[in-house]
Design an enzyme around this catalytic site. Structure first.
Site: not given
Ligand code: UFG
Length: 315
Positions: A31, A35, A74, A114, A138, A142, A185, A203, A277
């Site tokens: 590593d 991060t 990531s 992913t 991203y 992958k 989230l 969001f 987005a």
């Molecule tokens: N969300 C919120 N508020 C926050 C954070 C997230 O409403 O503060 C929502 C997002 O809009 C989404 C959901 O919660 O609808 C999940 O969001 P995350 O960021 O927790 O996870 P993602 O689904 O965006 O990301 C996951 C993986 C990524 C991968 C992605 C593929 O963590 O590594 O799916 O779409 F790339």
């Protein structure tokens, strides 16, 4: 087995390292600590501070039986702003790693792929034969590595497994999520009862889902780790296998908030913001292939994920 874990100082890499050690494997973590955290590496593992780009001398002559490759950038948003980071770090780094694997004749590799490789498919649940169409750098990076592994396994004879993670959460004792920039989230929701955030931003509540918020498939990091152990054990020379890993059940953002309210007893105020987005409406995995071919069976539910993440935050 004698194993190398790249990214073993990060969230998922450190948890899986602890599971590999418990299962009796010998683990060397590689590593660069860009991060990750040195104190996240389990004591019984050997830590070498090095970029994956420069891993060849570690692998050469090391007599390793396998490599688990977690090290990666990531963050979807960052990848859109700075794609070069993703191509250089993820794609070039993995290319150098798998060249070193080939040179050292290491027989098996397991790679952290992913759900982002699928983009926004209009099918649910998502099976492995859904055509991959990533919508951000991203996901591109992958998918490029998945394709490299497919070519390399066939031509050079090692066994490769790409595990396509959906939304991973939870923790194992003191191994958990500690990102400098937190976008996910569950940790963001739990930051409210922890007192480091005032409220959670949701969001978008105008998606085509029952409560209008996005649906995701949340998987406990320990269940995810079990799949890595099974993938290692069942690796076949010359074969590249792809498995989706999720619980098979989708939860909306509002349902995650409700789970966190139940676990913490805190009201967790929420404010609806515009859509983020690039967020697909629904991402739910079919993990039937992992169940039938690996004998994998995830054990933990959303409340367990949230409760374990909460316990980790309160250590
Ligand atoms: N969300 C919120 N508020 C926050 C954070 C997230 O409403 O503060 C929502 C997002 O809009 C989404 C959901 O919660 O609808 C999940 O969001 P995350 O960021 O927790 O996870 P993602 O689904 O965006 O990301 C996951 C993986 C990524 C991968 C992605 C593929 O963590 O590594 O799916 O779409 F790339």
């Amino acid at each position: 087995m004698k194993l190398v874990v790249t990214g073993g100082a990060g969230y998922i890499g450190s948890v899986v390292t602890s599971q590999l050690l418990d299962a009796g494997h010998e683990v060397t973590v590689v590593d660069d600590l860009s991060t990750g955290h040195a104190d996240a590496v389990p004591q019984a593992a050997n830590l070498i501070e090095c970029r994956v780009h420069d891993i060849a001398p570690v692998l050469k002559g090391g007599g390793f039986d396998g490599v688990l490759h977690f090290a990666a950038k990531s963050l979807v948003g960052e990848s859109v702003e700075k794609p070069q980071l993703y191509w250089e770090n993820n794609v070039v780094g993995s290319y150098r790693l798998f060249e070193a694997v080939r040179d050292a004749q290491i027989p098996r590799v397991v790679f952290s792929s992913t759900a982002a490789t699928y983009g926004e498919p209009d099918v649910s649940p998502i099976t492995e034969d859904v055509p991959p169409r990533p919508i951000n750098p991203y996901g591109h990076s992958k998918l490029a590595i998945d394709m490299l592994l497919s070519d390399y396994a066939k031509a050079y004879g090692f066994g490769a497994t790409s595990l396509r993670y959906f939304n991973v959460g939870g923790a194992r004792d003191h191994f958990g999520e500690r990102h400098a920039v937190e976008t996910h989230l569950i940790p963001n929701v739990l930051a409210v009862p922890a007192g480091t955030r005032e409220k959670i931003f949701v969001f978008g509540d105008d998606y085509d889902t029952p409560d209008g918020t996005c649906i995701r498939d949340y998987l406990h990091v320990l269940d995810l780790g079990e799949a890595h152990l099974l993938a290692l054990d069942s690796s076949e020379p010359g074969q590249h296998r792809i498995f989706n890993l999720g619980s098979g059940q989708g939860y909306s953002v509002m349902e995650v908030l409700d789970s966190a309210r139940a676990v913490t007893g805190h009201p967790i105020p929420a404010q609806v913001k515009p859509r983020r987005a690039g967020d697909p409406t629904t991402l739910v995995a079919s993990s039937e292939k992992a169940k039938s071919q690996l004998g994998w069976a995830p054990q933990r539910k959303l409340n367990d994920i949230v409760a374990d993440a909460w316990a980790f935050m309160n250590l």
